[in-house]
Motif scaffolding. Structure first.
Motif, mmCIF file in Angstrom:
data_model
loop_
_atom_site.group_PDB
_atom_site.id
_atom_site.type_symbol
_atom_site.label_atom_id
_atom_site.label_comp_id
_atom_site.label_asym_id
_atom_site.label_seq_id
_atom_site.Cartn_x
_atom_site.Cartn_y
_atom_site.Cartn_z
ATOM 1 N N ASN A 147 24.454 11.265 -19.904
ATOM 2 C CA ASN A 147 22.994 11.331 -19.997
ATOM 3 C C ASN A 147 22.408 10.065 -19.385
ATOM 4 O OD1 ASN A 147 23.083 13.779 -21.445
ATOM 5 N ND2 ASN A 147 23.316 12.675 -23.384
ATOM 6 N N ASN A 148 21.552 10.248 -18.333
ATOM 7 C CA ASN A 148 21.015 9.071 -17.644
ATOM 8 C C ASN A 148 19.550 9.254 -17.276
ATOM 9 O OD1 ASN A 148 21.116 8.922 -14.159
ATOM 10 N ND2 ASN A 148 21.461 10.840 -15.226
ATOM 11 N N ILE A 149 18.906 8.100 -17.043
ATOM 12 C CA ILE A 149 17.496 8.071 -16.654
ATOM 13 C C ILE A 149 17.369 7.183 -15.424
ATOM 14 C CG2 ILE A 149 15.165 7.362 -17.334
ATOM 15 C CD1 ILE A 149 16.015 7.849 -20.266
ATOM 16 N N VAL A 150 16.547 7.610 -14.436
ATOM 17 C CA VAL A 150 16.240 6.796 -13.263
ATOM 18 C C VAL A 150 14.723 6.628 -13.200
ATOM 19 C CG1 VAL A 150 16.366 6.568 -10.755
ATOM 20 C CG2 VAL A 150 18.260 7.629 -12.010
ATOM 21 N N ILE A 151 14.288 5.366 -13.026
ATOM 22 C CA ILE A 151 12.848 5.061 -12.992
ATOM 23 C C ILE A 151 12.510 4.391 -11.659
ATOM 24 C CG2 ILE A 151 10.968 3.784 -14.110
ATOM 25 C CD1 ILE A 151 12.597 3.827 -16.698
ATOM 26 N N LYS A 152 11.389 4.846 -11.056
ATOM 27 C CA LYS A 152 10.873 4.208 -9.853
ATOM 28 C C LYS A 152 9.763 3.243 -10.260
ATOM 29 C CE LYS A 152 8.608 5.120 -5.399
ATOM 30 N NZ LYS A 152 8.039 6.153 -4.499
ATOM 31 N N HIS A 153 9.870 1.986 -9.808
ATOM 32 C CA HIS A 153 8.891 0.975 -10.194
ATOM 33 C C HIS A 153 7.866 0.758 -9.075
ATOM 34 C CE1 HIS A 153 11.312 0.202 -13.745
ATOM 35 N NE2 HIS A 153 12.386 0.087 -12.957
ATOM 36 N N LYS A 154 6.827 0.020 -9.419
ATOM 37 C CA LYS A 154 5.684 -0.130 -8.516
ATOM 38 C C LYS A 154 6.035 -0.903 -7.245
ATOM 39 C CE LYS A 154 2.281 0.127 -12.225
ATOM 40 N NZ LYS A 154 1.186 -0.562 -12.946
ATOM 41 N N ALA A 172 10.573 -2.274 -16.630
ATOM 42 C CA ALA A 172 9.243 -2.502 -16.050
ATOM 43 C C ALA A 172 8.477 -1.182 -16.039
ATOM 44 C CB ALA A 172 9.357 -3.062 -14.627
ATOM 45 N N ALA A 173 7.210 -1.279 -15.751
ATOM 46 C CA ALA A 173 6.384 -0.070 -15.672
ATOM 47 C C ALA A 173 6.841 0.775 -14.486
ATOM 48 C CB ALA A 173 4.915 -0.456 -15.506
ATOM 49 N N GLY A 174 6.728 2.091 -14.630
ATOM 50 C CA GLY A 174 7.143 2.973 -13.543
ATOM 51 C C GLY A 174 7.032 4.429 -13.916
ATOM 52 N N GLU A 175 7.688 5.254 -13.088
ATOM 53 C CA GLU A 175 7.655 6.709 -13.273
ATOM 54 C C GLU A 175 9.083 7.240 -13.373
ATOM 55 O OE1 GLU A 175 6.348 10.749 -10.818
ATOM 56 O OE2 GLU A 175 5.651 8.775 -10.120
ATOM 57 N N ILE A 176 9.301 8.171 -14.302
ATOM 58 C CA ILE A 176 10.612 8.777 -14.488
ATOM 59 C C ILE A 176 10.850 9.762 -13.345
ATOM 60 C CG2 ILE A 176 12.122 10.055 -16.051
ATOM 61 C CD1 ILE A 176 11.196 7.381 -17.207
ATOM 62 N N VAL A 177 11.951 9.528 -12.619
ATOM 63 C CA VAL A 177 12.286 10.419 -11.510
ATOM 64 C C VAL A 177 13.539 11.240 -11.821
ATOM 65 C CG1 VAL A 177 11.138 9.007 -9.770
ATOM 66 C CG2 VAL A 177 13.580 8.614 -10.296
ATOM 67 N N GLU A 178 14.300 10.842 -12.825
ATOM 68 C CA GLU A 178 15.468 11.609 -13.244
ATOM 69 C C GLU A 178 15.693 11.381 -14.744
ATOM 70 O OE1 GLU A 178 20.307 11.944 -12.383
ATOM 71 O OE2 GLU A 178 18.999 10.981 -10.888
ATOM 72 N N ALA A 179 15.981 12.471 -15.464
ATOM 73 C CA ALA A 179 16.240 12.369 -16.908
ATOM 74 C C ALA A 179 17.104 13.557 -17.297
ATOM 75 C CB ALA A 179 14.936 12.369 -17.698
ATOM 76 N N GLY A 180 18.394 13.343 -17.487
ATOM 77 C CA GLY A 180 19.302 14.425 -17.834
ATOM 78 C C GLY A 180 20.740 14.033 -17.570
ATOM 79 N N ASN A 181 21.588 15.062 -17.406
ATOM 80 C CA ASN A 181 23.004 14.821 -17.183
ATOM 81 C C ASN A 181 23.232 14.326 -15.768
ATOM 82 O OD1 ASN A 181 25.871 15.639 -16.344
ATOM 83 N ND2 ASN A 181 25.918 15.870 -18.568
ATOM 84 N N GLY A 182 23.940 13.201 -15.677
ATOM 85 C CA GLY A 182 24.186 12.609 -14.364
ATOM 86 C C GLY A 182 25.651 12.581 -14.016
ATOM 87 N N GLY A 183 26.451 13.558 -14.503
ATOM 88 C CA GLY A 183 27.861 13.622 -14.174
ATOM 89 C C GLY A 183 28.628 12.494 -14.855
ATOM 90 N N ALA A 184 29.253 11.642 -14.027
ATOM 91 C CA ALA A 184 30.027 10.527 -14.567
ATOM 92 C C ALA A 184 29.155 9.566 -15.380
ATOM 93 C CB ALA A 184 30.707 9.769 -13.438
ATOM 94 N N TYR A 185 27.861 9.539 -15.098
ATOM 95 C CA TYR A 185 26.942 8.663 -15.839
ATOM 96 C C TYR A 185 26.562 9.241 -17.209
ATOM 97 C CZ TYR A 185 26.179 6.011 -11.502
ATOM 98 O OH TYR A 185 26.342 5.242 -10.370
ATOM 99 N N GLY A 205 8.692 -0.421 -5.574
ATOM 100 C CA GLY A 205 9.519 0.435 -4.729
ATOM 101 C C GLY A 205 10.995 0.381 -5.102
ATOM 102 N N THR A 206 11.377 -0.421 -6.071
ATOM 103 C CA THR A 206 12.771 -0.469 -6.519
ATOM 104 C C THR A 206 12.982 0.559 -7.629
ATOM 105 O OG1 THR A 206 12.297 -2.191 -8.154
ATOM 106 C CG2 THR A 206 12.959 -2.924 -5.940
ATOM 107 N N TYR A 207 14.275 0.835 -7.907
ATOM 108 C CA TYR A 207 14.646 1.804 -8.942
ATOM 109 C C TYR A 207 15.626 1.139 -9.937
ATOM 110 C CZ TYR A 207 12.773 5.328 -5.722
ATOM 111 O OH TYR A 207 11.954 6.077 -4.880
ATOM 112 N N THR A 208 15.577 1.639 -11.157
ATOM 113 C CA THR A 208 16.578 1.216 -12.164
ATOM 114 C C THR A 208 17.154 2.467 -12.818
ATOM 115 O OG1 THR A 208 14.835 0.947 -13.856
ATOM 116 C CG2 THR A 208 15.535 -1.042 -12.665
ATOM 117 N N GLN A 209 18.460 2.359 -13.159
ATOM 118 C CA GLN A 209 19.158 3.481 -13.780
ATOM 119 C C GLN A 209 19.747 3.044 -15.128
ATOM 120 O OE1 GLN A 209 22.982 4.615 -12.257
ATOM 121 N NE2 GLN A 209 22.607 6.804 -12.589
ATOM 122 N N TYR A 210 19.755 3.978 -16.090
ATOM 123 C CA TYR A 210 20.248 3.731 -17.458
ATOM 124 C C TYR A 210 21.226 4.859 -17.784
ATOM 125 C CZ TYR A 210 15.803 1.250 -17.080
ATOM 126 O OH TYR A 210 14.756 0.459 -16.624
ATOM 127 N N GLY A 211 22.550 4.537 -17.880
ATOM 128 C CA GLY A 211 23.548 5.586 -18.043
ATOM 129 C C GLY A 211 24.288 5.569 -19.381
#
Length: 274
Positions: free
Chosen positions: A199-206, A184-197, A208-214
């Protein structure tokens, strides 16, 4: 001079005797004629050469030789006809076998064509259904993170691979470098190394929920960047704590680890079929 008959009875020959004598005479003449005929070439007057007068014996030998040749010819013709018949029978059998084989191949080709047609029709049906689903989702502002996605590991599944003892998201089956999209549309709040995840990305959506891609192989966005629904943000991979290429997806109430919620319910709640 006087002649006197001898004493005693004298009888005339009866008809039977006369007939027998006549027959004997004829037989004798015939024998003499045959002998004379056979001997005539040697004693013929006038010096006629031998062989001028043919005998019945020569004719018989000639006829015998002719008959022998005729029998041989007939046997040859019969053998030829028999061979021809066998060849024709073999040719008919071969033709029948070839026809049956051709018919079998034709039936198999038709069966395969029908199966392929049914397979293509099913694929088109699935494709159309997914396209319609994607259209409905896009109207709602949500899409699946990978195309043709199927879940390989469910939410809260137990195992030693996760520090919490259970899976905090779901895994979508995806080969290496499969395009990964923002749901969904949103803003990137994390993009980089996430440890056990990895390379990962976290997005905040309109909402107020978040989605993560690991476990991404590569990242195509940066922190603070705005994205649209369906926009590519990276490529799937196997970085971090991973046993092979796939996409780890989480739905969260916050940006931090431990705020996860059921991602399948989250996606279905926005009109997606998972």
């Amino acid at each position: 001079m006087a002649f006197t008959r001898a004493t005693g009875k004298h009888r005339r020959p009866n008809k039977a005797r006369r007939a027998g004598a006549g027959a004997a005479g004829i037989a004798g003449l015939a024998a003499v004629g045959v002998v004379g005929t056979l001997a005539s070439p040697a004693s013929a007057a006038g010096g006629e050469s031998q062989g001028v007068h043919d005998t019945g014996l020569n004719n018989i030998v000639g006829v015998g030789g002719h008959l022998s040749e005729t029998v041989d010819e007939q046997a040859h013709v019969q053998a030829t006809e028999a061979e021809k018949a066998r060849a024709e029978a073999a040719a008919k059998e071969a033709a029948a076998k070839a026809k049956a084989e051709a018919k079998k191949k034709e039936a198999e080709a038709k069966r395969k064509a029908a199966a392929e047609k049914a397979k293509k029709a099913h694929a088109e049906k699935v494709k159309a259904a997914r396209a319609a689903e994607a259209k409905r989702a896009s109207l709602n502002g949500y899409v699946l993170p990978v195309d043709n996605a199927s879940v390989s590991t469910g939410y809260k599944q137990g195992g030693g691979m996760w520090s919490s003892g259970s899976h905090t998201g779901i895994d979508f089956s995806a080969g290496m470098n499969t395009p990964v999209k923002s749901v969904a549309a949103g803003e990137i709040v994390e993009a980089g190394n996430g440890g056990a995840y990895g390379n990962n990305i976290v997005i905040k959506h309109k909402d107020g929920t978040y989605t993560q891609y690991g476990h991404l192989n590569s990242i195509g966005v940066s922190v603070g960047q705005s994205v649209k629904a369906g926009q590519q943000i990276g490529l799937s991979g196997s970085t971090g704590n991973s046993s092979g290429p796939h996409l780890h997806f989480e739905a969260r109430t916050g940006a931090e680890y431990g705020t996860d919620m059921d991602p399948i319910a989250y996606l279905r709640g926005h009109g997606l079929s998972v």
